[in-house]
Design an enzyme around this catalytic site. Structure first.
Site, short mmCIF file in Angstrom:
data_model
loop_
_atom_site.label_atom_id
_atom_site.label_comp_id
_atom_site.label_asym_id
_atom_site.label_seq_id
_atom_site.Cartn_x
_atom_site.Cartn_y
_atom_site.Cartn_z
CB THR A 1 -99.31 -84.55 73.62
OG1 THR A 1 -98.41 -84.55 74.73
CG2 THR A 1 -98.82 -83.56 72.58
CB THR B 1 -96.79 -83.30 77.34
OG1 THR B 1 -97.26 -82.89 76.06
CG2 THR B 1 -96.75 -82.09 78.26
CG ASP C 1 -99.77 -94.09 74.01
OD1 ASP C 1 -99.65 -94.74 72.95
OD2 ASP C 1 -100.14 -92.90 74.03
#
Length: 256
Positions: A132, A10, A109
């Protein structure tokens, strides 16, 4: 100075470090069809707004969970800043001991979050990243990454609710005055926001039972500032966790 970039589904988070101090943190929307020139303009805007130029940038590092954007953004950094960024992935030294079935499946991540979490906070540790998707990373007392959970993020679940119903309106994520809503909009807001907070509280409790010990709990990600204050779980809000992790990984590889 070092440019640090995290590309999410996102949002893209950009930051700049000077001697391990974060100078700024900016968030922009991830655009799947953007070109390297368009992303170079995005980088230029972020640097300009914070009084920096490409000449200040000595190196860069990025993590990405959007493969179609990774190389485009990499070229954008090279085009505007004139440096070749490190990309978190195979061949990059992280120092993280990953104990899941297939370590290659762990998102970059989550790797970066874990590296920063271990460095910043006492273990055992749960890291909750609210984007997200909402992810839970579990790290034991010996700094081993044990695994975690992945569930639907708040924005995604809200979009699904609105798109699959005929009469429910779109909402903004600002908290209603009471848990019990007295109109449709407040009912949706309360259900989504308090529902996510209760989900986090419940999952943390179940992880604690599974681990058999009480971990430190850290929350990060774009939606964390909205939900963390609603949780009954004692947790630490760290908006800069990913950027800290990127800088730590950069230093591990440059110093190697």
């Amino acid at each position: 100075m070092i440019l640090a970039i995290d590309i999410g589904n996102t949002n893209i988070v950009m930051g700049c470090f000077d001697n391990n101090k974060i100078l700024f943190r900016e968030r922009v929307s991830t655009q799947l069809t953007a070109t390297d020139l368009e992303y170079a303009v995005t980088i230029k805007t972020a640097l300009d707004m914070n009084g920096l130029t490409p000449d200040h940038i000595e190196g860069a590092i990025m993590s990405s969970v959007v493969p179609t954007v990774t190389n485009t953004f990499k070229r954008a950094i090279e085009k505007y800043c004139g440096v070749k960024p490190l990309v978190v992935g195979p061949g990059i030294k992280t120092g993280l001991s990953i104990r899941i079935d297939n370590p290659a499946q762990l998102g970059s991540d989550l790797v970066v979050d874990a590296v920063a979490g271990i460095h910043e906070y006492p273990c055992p540790l749960i890291i909750i990243d609210m984007g997200t998707a909402t992810t839970f990373s579990v790290i034991d007392s010996n700094h081993n990454y044990l695994g975690g959970l992945i569930t639907t993020g708040m924005s995604v679940s809200t979009e699904a609710l609105i798109s699959r119903t005929s009469q429910l309106p779109r909402i903004s994520f600002d908290l209603p005055k009471r848990v019990i809503g007295t109109n449709t909009i407040d009912c949706i807001k309360s259900g989504i926001m308090h529902g996510n907070a209760a989900m986090i509280d419940g999952i943390v409790t179940r992880i604690q039972e599974d681990m058999g010990e009480i971990p430190t709990v850290v929350a990060t990600g774009g939606l964390a500032p909205l939900i963390a204050p609603l949780c009954k779980t004692k947790l630490i809000l760290d908006d800069e966790l990913l950027l800290k992790g990127l800088m730590l990984i950069y230093n591990k590889n440059i110093d190697a």
